[in-house]
Enzyme design. Structure first.
Site, PDB file in Angstrom:
ATOM      1  N   LYS A  65       0.810  -1.229   0.000  1.00 19.48           N
ATOM      2  CA  LYS A  65       0.000   0.000   0.000  1.00 19.48           C
ATOM      3  C   LYS A  65       0.847   1.284   0.000  1.00 19.48           C
ATOM      4  O   LYS A  65       0.520   2.241  -0.701  1.00 19.48           O
ATOM      5  CB  LYS A  65      -0.942   0.013   1.210  1.00 19.48           C
ATOM      6  CG  LYS A  65      -2.084  -0.996   1.117  1.00 19.48           C
ATOM      7  CD  LYS A  65      -3.004  -0.855   2.324  1.00 19.48           C
ATOM      8  CE  LYS A  65      -4.185  -1.813   2.233  1.00 19.48           C
ATOM      9  NZ  LYS A  65      -5.140  -1.629   3.330  1.00 19.48           N
ATOM     10  N   ASP A 102     -10.172   2.901   2.686  1.00 16.77           N
ATOM     11  CA  ASP A 102     -10.328   2.249   3.998  1.00 16.77           C
ATOM     12  C   ASP A 102     -11.082   3.146   4.989  1.00 16.77           C
ATOM     13  O   ASP A 102     -11.896   2.658   5.775  1.00 16.77           O
ATOM     14  CB  ASP A 102      -8.951   1.890   4.594  1.00 16.77           C
ATOM     15  CG  ASP A 102      -8.414   0.577   4.039  1.00 16.77           C
ATOM     16  OD1 ASP A 102      -9.216  -0.259   3.580  1.00 16.77           O
ATOM     17  OD2 ASP A 102      -7.180   0.390   4.076  1.00 16.77           O
TER      18      ASP A 102
END
Ligand SMILES: NC(=O)c1ccc[n+]([C@@H]2O[C@H](COP(=O)([O-])OP(=O)(O)OC[C@H]3O[C@@H](n4cnc5c(N)ncnc54)[C@H](OP(=O)(O)O)[C@@H]3O)[C@@H](O)[C@H]2O)c1
Length: 279
Positions: free
Chosen positions: A65, A101
């Site tokens: 990420k 997220d």
């Protein structure tokens, strides 16, 4: 046919193909969503070649990420504050990165605990890893007055405070329970409680009965933290909903339809995690 995928190393554990495959069938879209194992040494080439490989985009998971954030041509403000990308999409052959997220976390709370008011409240967050960055940022963007963060490695809590400013306070890992008194939300973002990891043990006796407790760990569906909180009467929100809600924007960016998170989808993924799951 529109193609998307999820990349990670390893990647076999990802449940994203189950979620996106369900939506592709549900909305009758001629598309595919696959798992692609990409080792760190191949990551830059994979991202640079995404469009020429025919992908509309991809999800990004551990350990890529932060590295993908450095590789994309453009990232929105929220993603820049977090410094990590979980969703990549192609526009005009350029690679864009975003992070869903935080909205997954908030939309899960909104859906499961609609009466929880976070604005001007206080939240305690356990953990200062990658997922914690997205959760803390979402809480601050949502108007939470103070986010108190406890992490085993104190340096990371300090880094978080420097990144996000004075509304974040650093609290000691072993003193976290002393800070529960006036919080309206307790969040676990550590990997403790996950299948194969030790349980998270925290004394909840100071927690108000009206506080909501959520865990972003979703294997098992109900962690010991959530079971302990529910046993003393607190409302609890399971982490699976965050996984489902974070997937919505990626699907919409790649396939052009904003999908719904339904009970049917929830139960499909819940049964994949725990075949004994019953509503
Ligand atoms: N529901 C969802 O959609 C969703 C999304 C993302 C992540 N997750 C889950 O969230 C969890 C964390 O993910 P992540 O990406 O943030 O991982 P990460 O960056 O590796 O961070 C792990 C965190 O757990 C803490 N930790 C690990 N072992 C510990 C121990 N024995 N005692 C105390 N603290 C410990 C770490 O503390 P130190 O800094 O001290 O090592 C750190 O705060 C994982 O279980 C992941 O599956 C769920």
């Amino acid at each position: 046919m529109i193609k998307a995928c999820v990349i990670g190393w390893p990647i076999s554990q990802s449940r994203s193909p189950l979620i996106h495959g369900y939506w592709l069938r549900k909305y009758g879209i001629d598309g595919s969503y696959t798992r692609q194992p990409v080792e760190p040494a191949e990551l830059a080439a994979f991202i640079a070649g995404l469009a020429s490989s025919g992908y509309a985009g991809c999800n990004v998971t551990i350990p890529h990420k932060e590295a993908v954030f450095e590789m994309v041509a453009r990232a929105d403000d929220t993603t820049q504050r977090i410094g990590a990308v979980n969703t990549v999409y192609v526009r005009d052959r350029k690679i864009f990165g975003t992070n869903t997220d935080g909205e997954g976390f908030l939309n899960n709370l909104r859906s499961a605990a609609p009466r929880l008011t976070l604005a001007n409240g206080r939240a305690v967050v356990l953990g200062a890893g990658g997922a914690s960055l997205a959760v803390v940022n979402a809480l601050l963007e949502h108007g939470v007055a103070e986010v108190a963060v406890a992490n085993r490695t104190a340096d990371k809590t300090e880094q978080l405070r420097r990144r996000f400013g004075s509304r974040v306070t650093a609290i000691g890992w072993t003193e976290a329970s002393d800070h529960l008194g006036d919080c309206s939300l307790l969040v676990n973002t550590t990997s403790l409680g996950m299948k194969g990891q030790p349980d998270l043990t925290i004394d909840l006796s100071r927690l108000s009965g009206t506080a909501v407790v959520t865990d972003i760990v979703y294997t098992p569906l109900r962690t010991k933290l959530l079971a302990d909180a529910a046993a003393r009467g607190n409302q609890v929100v399971e982490g699976l909903g965050m996984l489902l809600h974070q997937a919505v924007r990626g699907f919409s960016l790649w396939f052009g339809v904003t999908p719904r998170v339904t009970e049917e989808l929830h139960d499909l993924v819940a049964r994949d995690i725990d075949p004994e799951f019953r509503r």
